[in-house]
Design a protein around this motif. Structure first.
Motif, PDB file in Angstrom:
ATOM      1  N   CYS A   3      -2.441  -2.265  -1.855  1.00 25.68           N
ATOM      2  CA  CYS A   3      -1.811  -1.389  -2.856  1.00 25.68           C
ATOM      3  C   CYS A   3      -1.348  -0.089  -2.213  1.00 25.68           C
ATOM      4  O   CYS A   3      -0.268   0.412  -2.528  1.00 25.68           O
ATOM      5  CB  CYS A   3      -2.779  -1.097  -3.991  1.00 25.68           C
ATOM      6  N   ALA A   4      -2.133   0.453  -1.317  1.00 24.75           N
ATOM      7  CA  ALA A   4      -1.753   1.702  -0.647  1.00 24.75           C
ATOM      8  C   ALA A   4      -0.526   1.491   0.222  1.00 24.75           C
ATOM      9  O   ALA A   4       0.379   2.330   0.251  1.00 24.75           O
ATOM     10  CB  ALA A   4      -2.913   2.221   0.193  1.00 24.75           C
ATOM     11  N   LEU A   5      -0.467   0.380   0.942  1.00 30.59           N
ATOM     12  CA  LEU A   5       0.677   0.103   1.810  1.00 30.59           C
ATOM     13  C   LEU A   5       1.963  -0.055   1.003  1.00 30.59           C
ATOM     14  O   LEU A   5       3.002   0.499   1.351  1.00 30.59           O
ATOM     15  CB  LEU A   5       0.432  -1.166   2.636  1.00 30.59           C
ATOM     16  N   CYS A   6       1.906  -0.794  -0.071  1.00 28.02           N
ATOM     17  CA  CYS A   6       3.095  -1.020  -0.898  1.00 28.02           C
ATOM     18  C   CYS A   6       3.422   0.201  -1.749  1.00 28.02           C
ATOM     19  O   CYS A   6       4.590   0.534  -1.947  1.00 28.02           O
ATOM     20  CB  CYS A   6       2.881  -2.229  -1.803  1.00 28.02           C
ATOM     21  N   GLY A   7       2.394   0.855  -2.237  1.00 27.88           N
ATOM     22  CA  GLY A   7       2.582   2.006  -3.111  1.00 27.88           C
ATOM     23  C   GLY A   7       3.334   3.140  -2.439  1.00 27.88           C
ATOM     24  O   GLY A   7       4.147   3.812  -3.076  1.00 27.88           O
ATOM     25  N   ALA A   8       3.107   3.363  -1.160  1.00 25.69           N
ATOM     26  CA  ALA A   8       3.801   4.433  -0.439  1.00 25.69           C
ATOM     27  C   ALA A   8       5.304   4.198  -0.432  1.00 25.69           C
ATOM     28  O   ALA A   8       6.095   5.124  -0.621  1.00 25.69           O
ATOM     29  CB  ALA A   8       3.265   4.537   0.982  1.00 25.69           C
ATOM     30  N   VAL A  10       7.068   2.276  -2.596  1.00 28.47           N
ATOM     31  CA  VAL A  10       7.591   2.356  -3.962  1.00 28.47           C
ATOM     32  C   VAL A  10       7.706   3.821  -4.379  1.00 28.47           C
ATOM     33  O   VAL A  10       8.703   4.224  -4.998  1.00 28.47           O
ATOM     34  CB  VAL A  10       6.708   1.550  -4.940  1.00 28.47           C
ATOM     35  N   ASP A  11       6.729   4.649  -4.024  1.00 28.05           N
ATOM     36  CA  ASP A  11       6.765   6.071  -4.338  1.00 28.05           C
ATOM     37  C   ASP A  11       7.968   6.744  -3.678  1.00 28.05           C
ATOM     38  O   ASP A  11       8.681   7.536  -4.286  1.00 28.05           O
ATOM     39  CB  ASP A  11       5.473   6.740  -3.883  1.00 28.05           C
ATOM     40  N   LYS A  12       8.221   6.417  -2.408  1.00 32.49           N
ATOM     41  CA  LYS A  12       9.364   6.980  -1.695  1.00 32.49           C
ATOM     42  C   LYS A  12      10.668   6.579  -2.376  1.00 32.49           C
ATOM     43  O   LYS A  12      11.557   7.402  -2.570  1.00 32.49           O
ATOM     44  CB  LYS A  12       9.360   6.510  -0.248  1.00 32.49           C
ATOM     45  N   LEU A  13      10.782   5.324  -2.748  1.00 34.47           N
ATOM     46  CA  LEU A  13      11.993   4.843  -3.399  1.00 34.47           C
ATOM     47  C   LEU A  13      12.225   5.582  -4.717  1.00 34.47           C
ATOM     48  O   LEU A  13      13.339   6.009  -5.011  1.00 34.47           O
ATOM     49  CB  LEU A  13      11.912   3.343  -3.655  1.00 34.47           C
ATOM     50  N   CYS A  14      11.183   5.762  -5.498  1.00 35.45           N
ATOM     51  CA  CYS A  14      11.312   6.464  -6.783  1.00 35.45           C
ATOM     52  C   CYS A  14      11.810   7.894  -6.587  1.00 35.45           C
ATOM     53  O   CYS A  14      12.657   8.371  -7.337  1.00 35.45           O
ATOM     54  CB  CYS A  14       9.984   6.466  -7.527  1.00 35.45           C
ATOM     55  N   SER A  15      11.320   8.581  -5.559  1.00 38.44           N
ATOM     56  CA  SER A  15      11.764   9.955  -5.320  1.00 38.44           C
ATOM     57  C   SER A  15      13.231   9.981  -4.902  1.00 38.44           C
ATOM     58  O   SER A  15      13.975  10.882  -5.284  1.00 38.44           O
ATOM     59  CB  SER A  15      10.892  10.645  -4.277  1.00 38.44           C
ATOM     60  N   LEU A  16      13.681   8.997  -4.140  1.00 36.02           N
ATOM     61  CA  LEU A  16      15.080   8.949  -3.725  1.00 36.02           C
ATOM     62  C   LEU A  16      16.003   8.654  -4.902  1.00 36.02           C
ATOM     63  O   LEU A  16      17.089   9.219  -5.011  1.00 36.02           O
ATOM     64  CB  LEU A  16      15.277   7.907  -2.628  1.00 36.02           C
ATOM     65  N   VAL A  37       1.032 -11.925   3.763  1.00 34.45           N
ATOM     66  CA  VAL A  37       2.246 -11.331   4.309  1.00 34.45           C
ATOM     67  C   VAL A  37       2.867 -10.374   3.280  1.00 34.45           C
ATOM     68  O   VAL A  37       3.020 -10.729   2.112  1.00 34.45           O
ATOM     69  CB  VAL A  37       3.281 -12.418   4.687  1.00 34.45           C
ATOM     70  N   ILE A  38       3.202  -9.189   3.751  1.00 32.55           N
ATOM     71  CA  ILE A  38       3.926  -8.202   2.964  1.00 32.55           C
ATOM     72  C   ILE A  38       5.247  -7.981   3.681  1.00 32.55           C
ATOM     73  O   ILE A  38       5.268  -7.570   4.846  1.00 32.55           O
ATOM     74  CB  ILE A  38       3.158  -6.867   2.875  1.00 32.55           C
ATOM     75  N   ALA A  39       6.348  -8.282   3.013  1.00 35.58           N
ATOM     76  CA  ALA A  39       7.678  -8.061   3.596  1.00 35.58           C
ATOM     77  C   ALA A  39       8.428  -7.083   2.713  1.00 35.58           C
ATOM     78  O   ALA A  39       8.417  -7.208   1.488  1.00 35.58           O
ATOM     79  CB  ALA A  39       8.432  -9.382   3.705  1.00 35.58           C
TER      80      ALA A  39
END
Length: 106
Positions: A3-8, A10-16, A37-39
């Motif tokens: 969750c931490a890896l993906c959340g970072a 998603v958070d960046k995308l939301c700010s952009l 696997v997380i891609a």
């Protein structure tokens, strides 16, 4: 940790997006055999910011120094004996994380 890896990202995308920038994020989570696997494919403006040591700098508008996102991801992935790969092509940043799943205990 996943969750931490993906959340970072998603958070960046939301700010952009809030800054008025059109962005695309494609996140895939899957189990392949004994690995998780997380891609992630993430669009960006095509302009890379790097320091003298070729470390990537944060792309946030008001941030002038090295971001901790990639270092944090690498550290977490290494902690769990996984691999982290990234590739940049044109205006696309692609990354993948492969984490071994723990063995089942009888």
């Amino acid at each position: 940790m996943w969750c931490a890896l993906c959340g970072a990202e998603v958070d960046k995308l939301c700010s952009l997006v809030q800054e008025g920038q059109d962005r695309l994020l494609n996140l895939t989570l899957q189990q392949l055999g004994r690995a998780f696997v997380i891609a992630l494919d993430n669009s960006f403006d095509g302009q890379l910011k790097q320091d003298e040591e070729q470390n990537y700098l944060s792309s946030k508008l008001d941030f002038k120094s090295r971001g901790i996102g990639l270092d944090s991801i690498r550290s977490s992935v290494e902690k769990y004996d996984g691999t982290f790969n990234m590739e940049i092509q044109a205006k696309n940043f692609a990354s993948s994380i492969v984490l071994p799943l723990p063995s089942k205990k009888n």
